[in-house]
Design a protein around this motif. Sequence first.
Motif, PDB file in Angstrom:
ATOM      1  N   THR A 184     -22.157  68.180 -35.524  1.00  0.00           N
ATOM      2  CA  THR A 184     -21.201  68.212 -34.411  1.00  0.00           C
ATOM      3  C   THR A 184     -21.742  69.058 -33.263  1.00  0.00           C
ATOM      4  O   THR A 184     -21.630  68.683 -32.083  1.00  0.00           O
ATOM      5  CB  THR A 184     -19.843  68.777 -34.883  1.00  0.00           C
ATOM      6  OG1 THR A 184     -19.313  67.905 -35.883  1.00  0.00           O
ATOM      7  CG2 THR A 184     -18.861  68.887 -33.725  1.00  0.00           C
ATOM      8  N   HIS A 185     -22.314  70.206 -33.607  1.00  0.00           N
ATOM      9  CA  HIS A 185     -22.891  71.093 -32.592  1.00  0.00           C
ATOM     10  C   HIS A 185     -24.021  70.397 -31.833  1.00  0.00           C
ATOM     11  O   HIS A 185     -24.086  70.455 -30.594  1.00  0.00           O
ATOM     12  CB  HIS A 185     -23.413  72.364 -33.270  1.00  0.00           C
ATOM     13  CG  HIS A 185     -24.200  73.262 -32.374  1.00  0.00           C
ATOM     14  ND1 HIS A 185     -23.622  74.035 -31.386  1.00  0.00           N
ATOM     15  CD2 HIS A 185     -25.545  73.501 -32.292  1.00  0.00           C
ATOM     16  CE1 HIS A 185     -24.557  74.713 -30.740  1.00  0.00           C
ATOM     17  NE2 HIS A 185     -25.730  74.409 -31.277  1.00  0.00           N
ATOM     18  N   ILE A 186     -24.900  69.734 -32.560  1.00  0.00           N
ATOM     19  CA  ILE A 186     -26.063  69.098 -31.931  1.00  0.00           C
ATOM     20  C   ILE A 186     -25.631  67.937 -31.029  1.00  0.00           C
ATOM     21  O   ILE A 186     -26.111  67.801 -29.895  1.00  0.00           O
ATOM     22  CB  ILE A 186     -27.057  68.624 -33.015  1.00  0.00           C
ATOM     23  CG1 ILE A 186     -27.680  69.849 -33.700  1.00  0.00           C
ATOM     24  CG2 ILE A 186     -28.152  67.736 -32.406  1.00  0.00           C
ATOM     25  CD1 ILE A 186     -28.431  69.539 -34.968  1.00  0.00           C
ATOM     26  N   THR A 187     -24.698  67.110 -31.516  1.00  0.00           N
ATOM     27  CA  THR A 187     -24.270  65.961 -30.701  1.00  0.00           C
ATOM     28  C   THR A 187     -23.381  66.398 -29.534  1.00  0.00           C
ATOM     29  O   THR A 187     -23.198  65.632 -28.576  1.00  0.00           O
ATOM     30  CB  THR A 187     -23.534  64.914 -31.562  1.00  0.00           C
ATOM     31  OG1 THR A 187     -22.482  65.548 -32.298  1.00  0.00           O
ATOM     32  CG2 THR A 187     -24.499  64.255 -32.539  1.00  0.00           C
ATOM     33  N   SER A 188     -22.825  67.613 -29.582  1.00  0.00           N
ATOM     34  CA  SER A 188     -22.088  68.126 -28.419  1.00  0.00           C
ATOM     35  C   SER A 188     -23.048  68.452 -27.278  1.00  0.00           C
ATOM     36  O   SER A 188     -22.663  68.455 -26.105  1.00  0.00           O
ATOM     37  CB  SER A 188     -21.285  69.371 -28.798  1.00  0.00           C
ATOM     38  OG  SER A 188     -22.137  70.496 -29.002  1.00  0.00           O
ATOM     39  N   ILE A 189     -24.320  68.726 -27.622  1.00  0.00           N
ATOM     40  CA  ILE A 189     -25.345  69.021 -26.614  1.00  0.00           C
ATOM     41  C   ILE A 189     -26.077  67.743 -26.208  1.00  0.00           C
ATOM     42  O   ILE A 189     -26.302  67.482 -25.027  1.00  0.00           O
ATOM     43  CB  ILE A 189     -26.351  70.055 -27.169  1.00  0.00           C
ATOM     44  CG1 ILE A 189     -25.639  71.340 -27.584  1.00  0.00           C
ATOM     45  CG2 ILE A 189     -27.435  70.371 -26.131  1.00  0.00           C
ATOM     46  CD1 ILE A 189     -26.508  72.305 -28.371  1.00  0.00           C
ATOM     47  N   TYR A 190     -26.446  66.939 -27.219  1.00  0.00           N
ATOM     48  CA  TYR A 190     -27.149  65.675 -26.983  1.00  0.00           C
ATOM     49  C   TYR A 190     -26.378  64.553 -27.689  1.00  0.00           C
ATOM     50  O   TYR A 190     -26.668  64.221 -28.850  1.00  0.00           O
ATOM     51  CB  TYR A 190     -28.586  65.761 -27.501  1.00  0.00           C
ATOM     52  CG  TYR A 190     -29.413  66.798 -26.782  1.00  0.00           C
ATOM     53  CD1 TYR A 190     -29.842  66.593 -25.474  1.00  0.00           C
ATOM     54  CD2 TYR A 190     -29.749  68.003 -27.401  1.00  0.00           C
ATOM     55  CE1 TYR A 190     -30.585  67.550 -24.797  1.00  0.00           C
ATOM     56  CE2 TYR A 190     -30.491  68.963 -26.739  1.00  0.00           C
ATOM     57  CZ  TYR A 190     -30.897  68.732 -25.441  1.00  0.00           C
ATOM     58  OH  TYR A 190     -31.629  69.692 -24.771  1.00  0.00           O
ATOM     59  N   PRO A 191     -25.388  63.959 -27.017  1.00  0.00           N
ATOM     60  CA  PRO A 191     -24.493  62.979 -27.644  1.00  0.00           C
ATOM     61  C   PRO A 191     -25.199  61.772 -28.261  1.00  0.00           C
ATOM     62  O   PRO A 191     -24.683  61.187 -29.215  1.00  0.00           O
ATOM     63  CB  PRO A 191     -23.579  62.545 -26.479  1.00  0.00           C
ATOM     64  CG  PRO A 191     -23.626  63.682 -25.514  1.00  0.00           C
ATOM     65  CD  PRO A 191     -25.018  64.247 -25.616  1.00  0.00           C
TER      66      PRO A 191
END
Length: 388
Positions: A184-191
């Motif tokens: 979730t954290h990673i896709t909040s930065i790079y969807p």
Amino acid sequence: MSKDILIITNYFPPETGAASNRIFHLAEGLQKRGFHISVLTPLPNYPKGKIFEGYKGHFKHTSKENGITVHRLWIYASNSKNKLLRLFAMLSYSFSLIWFFIWNKIPKKVIVQSPPLLVAFTSIFFLRNKKRELILNVSDLWPIAGLKLGAFKKNWSYRVLEWIERFNYRNANLVLGQSNEILTHITSIYPNKKTFLYRNYPDFNPPKIQNSSQESPKIKMVYAGLLGIAQGILKLCNNLDYTNIEFHIYGAGAEQKAIETFIKNNPKLPITFHGEIERNLLHQELLKYDITIIPLLNRIYGSVPSKIFEYARLGLPMLYFGGGEGEDIISQHNLGWIAPAADYDSLNNMLLTMKREKLSTSYRNRIQQEALNTFDFNTQLYKLGELL
């Protein structure tokens, strides 16, 4: 499709601990599925911060282990609390990696373990190439975890680490995360980043559940693992109510001497320190206990202790004391009990009211069966192999 894969990691057997076991099982599992695996790792030194016997005096050590080529590179070994020494230790391994990259042919597929952030950054920075696929295996969210643990402050150095973190995510073709919070954290930065949930499931033959020992009226509670700052075992020793329990500790780490001193200074408390033992022997020992505790000093976003899956396979009931996604897993699969993170009053109330009858052989068998059905290493690895 290329079958050659290089795994770059900071931890690998004969070192012990969750990180070492995770990468070893990943390497071995992929090797069994027809991939040609090689591993880049430092000369073994964790957790004591000293190069192991048999490896001292080497700048590089290469061996073949279970069909896997393992390259062990020089590192300035240290587990010092001094931040500069720890930074130098990371830099020393990074320099060894650069030296290896220059003089050796690197496969088209590379799996990079993170953290440590600096090692992952070195690998991704020097190996990024349009023809090469970089897979970033994220087991903890740094620098966020370091901030929660008090290791960092929000200053310029923290912002540098944040930039490195984002660089690593941006340049990875695929990101493996061991928790949903990490993804979730990673896709909040790079969807649009390609991700895969890769839990640290164990891969060993499940033991037959033994009948619980009735030799003591007290519940025999055990902790096994790293005796580090994040686990807070020393504080746990200080705050436990021992009316209904005896407490057994296995492991090694930064708090070990302080824990041994505490036990020596409080001889009337039912605490036993057993030291560090080899993993297979530890599994046999753990079967003797009624319940295990999995503590974290503070709730760490993204962290899911791999002990959950290992202990479930052993059929060992758990008392989870760490917050976060781990609580959800314990509750969803009925693997034990939950006490709010850092709430020692709630923890002690739970231990005082806990009955041995609840820790029955049938309950342990149910936990083990749930693990075999749900936390299956081979099923997960097969899905990952389809992506590689």
